[in-house]
Scaffold this active site. Sequence first.
Site, mmCIF file in Angstrom:
data_model
loop_
_atom_site.group_PDB
_atom_site.id
_atom_site.type_symbol
_atom_site.label_atom_id
_atom_site.label_comp_id
_atom_site.label_asym_id
_atom_site.label_seq_id
_atom_site.Cartn_x
_atom_site.Cartn_y
_atom_site.Cartn_z
ATOM 1 N N ARG A 73 0.826 -1.201 0.000
ATOM 2 C CA ARG A 73 0.000 0.000 0.000
ATOM 3 C C ARG A 73 0.869 1.263 0.000
ATOM 4 N NH1 ARG A 73 -1.980 0.911 4.291
ATOM 5 N NH2 ARG A 73 -1.118 -0.788 5.550
ATOM 6 N N LYS A 216 -8.450 -2.459 0.942
ATOM 7 C CA LYS A 216 -8.392 -1.541 2.079
ATOM 8 C C LYS A 216 -9.180 -0.259 1.812
ATOM 9 C CE LYS A 216 -6.220 -4.086 4.992
ATOM 10 N NZ LYS A 216 -7.017 -4.696 6.090
ATOM 11 N N HIS A 236 -11.081 -3.755 12.666
ATOM 12 C CA HIS A 236 -9.984 -4.498 12.048
ATOM 13 C C HIS A 236 -9.704 -5.685 12.964
ATOM 14 C CE1 HIS A 236 -5.574 -4.703 10.565
ATOM 15 N NE2 HIS A 236 -6.366 -5.324 9.730
ATOM 16 N N LYS A 264 -2.928 -13.016 15.147
ATOM 17 C CA LYS A 264 -4.379 -12.875 14.930
ATOM 18 C C LYS A 264 -4.930 -13.973 14.016
ATOM 19 C CE LYS A 264 -5.528 -9.137 12.593
ATOM 20 N NZ LYS A 264 -6.275 -9.117 11.337
ATOM 21 N N ASP A 279 -10.098 -10.771 8.978
ATOM 22 C CA ASP A 279 -9.503 -9.430 8.916
ATOM 23 C C ASP A 279 -10.448 -8.252 9.164
ATOM 24 O OD1 ASP A 279 -7.069 -7.943 8.485
ATOM 25 O OD2 ASP A 279 -7.852 -7.321 6.544
ATOM 26 N N ARG A 344 1.516 -12.387 -1.187
ATOM 27 C CA ARG A 344 0.151 -12.595 -0.687
ATOM 28 C C ARG A 344 -0.605 -13.618 -1.527
ATOM 29 N NH1 ARG A 344 -1.920 -9.449 3.873
ATOM 30 N NH2 ARG A 344 -0.460 -7.732 4.163
#
Length: 555
Positions: A73, A216, A236, A264, A279, A344
Amino acid sequence: MVNRAHHHDEFEKNQFLGKELQHFSQAGFDLDRIHIRRNAPVASLYEEAIMNEGAVISSNGALINFSGKKTGRSPKDKRIVFEDSSKDEIWWGPVNIKMDEHTFEINRERAIDYLNTRDNVYVFDGYAGWDPKYRIKVRVIASRAYHALFMNNMLIRPTPEELADFGEPDFIIYNAGQFPANRFTAGMTSTTSVEINFRRMEMVILGTEYAGEMKKGIFSVMHYLQPVKFGQLSLHSSANQAKSSEGQEEGDVTLFFGLSGTGKTTLSADPNRLLIGDDEHVWSDTGVFNIEGGCYAKTINLSADKEPEIFGAIRFGSILENVVYNPADRKPDYDDVSITENTRCAYPIEYIPNAKIPCIANRQPSNIIMLTCDAFGVLPPVSRLTPEQASYHFVAGYTSKTPGTEDGILEPSPTFSTCYGQPFIVLHPGRYAKMLAERMEKTKADCWLINTGWTGGKFGTGKRCPLKYTRAIVDAIHNGSLAKAEFENFPIFNLAIPKAVEGVPSEILSPEKVWPSKQAFQSEVEKLGGMFQKAFAKYEDAIGEDVKNAGPVFA
């Protein structure tokens, strides 16, 4: 020989344009020139990405795509239009940088002009949010088959009936990421621009082909719409739910907050529980629902042993992004970071065996787990938070990065990302924290702070808390035994820490007991407490006194 597929595409196009012609024409699309491919089949997107974009089919069936120069990003290039309908709601500053409406119009025109030069323009219509009461209809208009397939995986895919009745979208993304922004346009700082206009309900992407910007971007939109329009709390977080036997009511729900590297994804992927999502979620008045229709998992050092669910989800229909492969056999090399460490995979959530479909729980959360990886080694492995402490730690959003030899950092470095997702929030953190506290108070949910980081000393002298102990702690939360435990106070941070947890050595529950030097421990606790106070100060203007006082206190 007749190309029946081509005729089908033409029929599909004409059916679509019969209903939507006016919108595309008004937006400036040259319908005589471009070929619009709406919600194209996955196999068709594979073919076009391979023929036109340099994509490759990997040995596991996933499509390997490359995002070009940008492999992550670009938060410094994210803008929100300063306009009357939303300007008083937004938390303006380095996270949400202002853009004037005229500049947005210039960039929007530039994006559509570029899309008009393409032979194929890809449209994907889908939903954000699994609860029909709060979901929004999203239209993605892109120049790459890769981007259409990515959003096919990340948004909620409509049924044929829903697609036929889709109508006008609530939000549109114009993705012309292959074409640069004009950096001499007012307010532009580079050739990359990612901008959202809440009056027009549109997003424009120029100068970056990194697909995560779309994911996002939608999350930022939901972070605005859910609290402002619907009165619901966007988060989030990951979420899971206990499996229920036939005829029983829904099992208990847990929300997991945590920044990258805190565990997480690992801890929410529990074989004994159903995964609602990994997420992005909304805590609504009636329960919890996933915003997305897929997962966007990191693949660096991925293996079937470490993360079998993610490894198994990489198959036909999935997208591998910027992953290096062996040209001889097309096998992905997840250890190769020569393109980027941010490799990813995007896959539909139903590729996870224990995913709950639809991704919604009609039950309020029983437990909130806030995860941190404390490389200073002073926070306890688990502590119980009061509602005020929960708000404080939610606003602080603490974790830490371990020292890296390449940049010469010898000390752990703290990371404070408010609401455990600072780059994506749109309103002041205090508003989300207030909603969290109100929901916790109403539902009487328990909140736990779990440290998956260091114990017995800071990074370099102590060791990482073993995963089996952290899993035992989470199991104790879920079976209810931890809530009934006897607690003692952890000074400075004033946290309630249990004296015993089944399956966990009692000495590590109180960090000071496993440090070789009590003086060194005290010094590190005070240092970390000071870091919290400094980080929290920037949010205090809209935070209540009870929450401010829930942080570290020095005698």
